[in-house]
Enzyme design. Structure first.
Site, short mmCIF file in Angstrom:
data_model
loop_
_atom_site.label_atom_id
_atom_site.label_comp_id
_atom_site.label_asym_id
_atom_site.label_seq_id
_atom_site.Cartn_x
_atom_site.Cartn_y
_atom_site.Cartn_z
N GLY A 1 55.29 21.22 7.48
CA GLY A 1 55.69 20.10 6.63
C GLY A 1 54.50 19.47 5.95
N VAL B 1 60.51 27.48 7.82
CA VAL B 1 60.40 27.63 9.27
C VAL B 1 61.80 27.53 9.86
CG1 VAL B 1 59.48 26.61 11.38
CG2 VAL B 1 58.09 26.64 9.30
N GLU C 1 66.54 -0.60 -4.01
CA GLU C 1 65.79 -0.19 -5.19
C GLU C 1 66.68 0.56 -6.19
OE1 GLU C 1 61.27 -0.08 -3.39
OE2 GLU C 1 62.53 1.65 -2.97
N GLY D 1 54.68 16.63 4.02
CA GLY D 1 54.96 15.25 3.63
C GLY D 1 53.76 14.39 3.99
N ASP E 1 59.29 11.36 10.68
CA ASP E 1 60.72 11.13 10.93
C ASP E 1 61.22 11.83 12.19
OD1 ASP E 1 60.82 9.67 8.64
OD2 ASP E 1 61.95 11.13 7.46
N ALA F 1 56.63 5.81 5.34
CA ALA F 1 55.40 6.54 5.00
C ALA F 1 54.19 6.07 5.82
CB ALA F 1 55.13 6.43 3.50
#
Lengths: 426, 426
Positions: free
Chosen positions: A13, A81, A172, A15, A301, A317
């Site tokens: 990952g 994966v 948002e 991120g 996460d 984040a």
């Protein structure tokens, strides 16, 4: 160039967690392989702006290879994966295997429809570039279809937008759609008035932005109401189908429903053979490793991490970044024969933008809202974007949008666009 | 606001021809309806830059509604036109009809595979945003797959790019792919060397850029060869299938084939009941109307217009723009009871970019090449882009790319991206 006796760290990952971990290993004597099924790192906090035509996807995405191109101990593998073979120390790809000495899992999550996967087709969520472009096309297409719709009821349904979930993404999205309707599109139609759009934000809990101090939740709700967004707290969506959504026992005709509620994590966790929490997250140890396998660390996460004050860390984040760096340092410590250290989250604050010049922010203990919070929001997001080019373009786009009230990426593309006329003939 | 006894001008297509026609009618006492199946005008001459990761699609696309939002006599209809009912003065949509007093047809074209529609799946062409994003994903994915390919023959096939068609689009694509391989990606891979990429430009005629003076064709070929592009003139592609293309009787293993050859025009022409040329274009009168129907005018790719010197005008943006404006003026003349005037193309020149700081240009009678031609190319394209924002961003992107050698939109998205791992398992 790579010496094979150096420990091999595989990061799944790219991120926030995975990428910051890879960079933290730059000067360590390890080999790093970053595996991701995408070729780009995505700045997720701004993805809602791609979905609402404010930014282009390339403004908030950056090639993983380009981030790591000068990091000689790192290589990138674009692959999916499918499982972890814990016993054999192998990452199983769709068509291959990678052996690891240390494994850092940061695969992120997707939306959870709370046991109603059939809702996804009618209420897309926002996790990838494709999601964002699909939502953008749906929002813009709704106005186009309303313009040529002769039936009043159906026209109103086309101009009704329901956003499920009152967290930062939901808030948002709702604010940005209100701005599109009231500002960007206001002169562009001849038969409909885009300002007639009805925007409903649905939150199951007692207030929106539950992770924020209550005073900021109230402030955000007030700003949304000024933008003519209907905020419905203590409201649960009970059914979603084409053109129709049930909030409690009330049916609302809405052609556009967007999902900004719960997330579900990667099914990879199930292949680890360790205890998971109810949401499928891995109950990690204090050093971010998994029980019984100090060589496997989980961040972001996918990690259920309870901090020293007993609070489960949210899927944000900053949490992923700090965990990624810390996990990388713990791997480096182990490589040097040192003991890993426990992770502690340093909570610097939390922000959400609501609209043009309006945001709410808790920065440390200070709560601010309005224009000042928005300026803080702008510069904090610019700071964390990767690359000068992206920072410059995003800052320019925001300044331009602030002045002109326009949104720069009003493109209807993809299937929604191609089938424009099919939608017309419904 | 709109008085119904004013003549109704329906414009089909919001490319260069249609959009410039609509704007030319701004101060005329007519009602204008622009029909397009997309919501945006696309600046096609720069589409190859989207396909090669240099620009984002929103940099070269502009919402049609936004272009015409302040033009009170114009409205926009996003719909697919399926036929023209010449007798009844009606445009037939997929789910409706629009009556017209004057009809201006500017639907543009698509690629023609010369009777081999089955080639399209293996050799996509470049006409829409979706085409460009698909090509971008294919090019970037080829390098990704090569990086994880162990078989030498297949790796070389993945690094082989064949571009069919030596016109401006083919030349620009070939040059840009060479730049990606030799500059943008050069540090990003660990197993392959992107500079090993083999790029082959195939042209059936005796020289590339046949619409340019011969000295510029030769110059362009020399620059391409410096960029290690193999230029094959007098070469015809005889077969394309997955991973394999036949040039004459030579088979070349290439995973990426791009189509920049012939175009075919909208099938709408066939519903007009007038003579068409071999390519399906309408043989228009000197005033751009069709034989027997002075109220129907055709411009752009769909019009076969032979200029006073006996030359058929090419399918270029300047031709469409001039024809669009002229057709609009002829409609305005008719509305005022005046006679239409014949169209004459004012040929100001022709340009093509080859790579970083290299272009060829004929401006009036002057032939230039190299850096000066490239600067001319840059500013002429910036000038014709719509909107300050797009001009500013594109100029910034070019300056940034010129300095850093990077390409800013290196995203693999869509189906190609999603199926990353499927491609791996071929």
């Amino acid at each position: 160039m790579m010496v094979n006796d150096r420990p091999h760290v595989v990061i799944v990952g790219a991120g926030f967690g995975g990428l910051y971990a890879a960079r933290a290993l730059k000067y360590e004597d390890v080999r790093v392989t970053v595996v991701d099924r995408r070729n780009h790192h995505l700045f997720q906090p701004l993805l809602y702006q791609v979905a609402t035509a404010g930014l282009s996807s390339s403004d908030i995405a950056y090639p993983i290879r380009a981030v790591l191109s000068r990091q000689q101990n790192a290589r990138v593998c674009m692959a999916e994966v499918v499982a972890i073979d814990v016993a054999a120390h192998k990452v199983i790809l769709q068509d291959g295997k990678i052996e690891y000495d240390y494994l850092l899992l940061a695969p992120g999550g997707r939306h959870s429809y709370f046991g109603h996967p059939e809702w996804e087709a009618y209420a897309p969520g926002l996790k990838s570039v494709e999601d964002a472009l699909e939502i953008r096309s749906r929002i813009l297409m709704a106005f186009e279809r309303a313009e040529s719709e002769v039936d009043e009821t159906r026209r109103q349904a086309l101009l009704t937008f329901v956003i499920v979930g009152g967290g930062p993404t939901g808030v948002e999205l709702a604010g940005a759609i209100a701005e599109i309707a009231c500002m960007a599109l206001v002169h562009d139609f001849r038969r409909i008035n885009p300002q007639d759009a009805r925007i409903i934000l649905v939150e199951a809990g007692p207030r929106i932005l539950p992770a924020f101090p209550e005073v900021l939740s109230n402030k955000a709700e007030a700003v949304l109401r000024e933008l003519h967004v209907e905020v419905r707290t203590n409201s649960v969506v009970t059914m979603i189908r084409s053109g129709d959504v049930m909030i409690g026992d009330q049916s609302i005709l809405a052609e556009t429903v967007l999902w900004a509620a719960g997330i579900t994590v990667s099914p990879l966790a199930q292949t680890l053979g360790v205890p998971l929490d109810r949401e499928g997250r891995v109950l990690v140890e204090s050093d971010l490793s998994i029980p019984g396998h100090p060589e496997i660390l989980v961040v972001g996460d996918l990690a259920a991490f309870v901090d020293h004050d007993g609070v489960l860390l949210p899927g944000l984040a900053p949490v992923a970044i700090q965990q990624g760096r810390h996990a990388a340092q713990n791997i480096a410590r182990r490589c040097k024969g040192q003991l890993p250290e426990p992770f502690h989250y340093v909570d610097r604050g939390i922000l959400a933008a609501i609209g043009r010049g309006a945001a709410v922010a808790r920065i440390g203990p200070i709560k601010i809202s309005g224009f000042l919070a928005w300026v803080a929001w702008v510069f904090i997001h610019i700071f964390f974007l990767i690359g000068f080019r992206n920072r410059f373009i995003v800052l320019f786009e925001w300044a331009w949008a602030y002045i002109t009230l326009q949104r720069s990426a009003r493109l209807i593309t993809g299937e929604t666009g191609k089938n424009a006329s099919d939608s017309f003939s419904r």
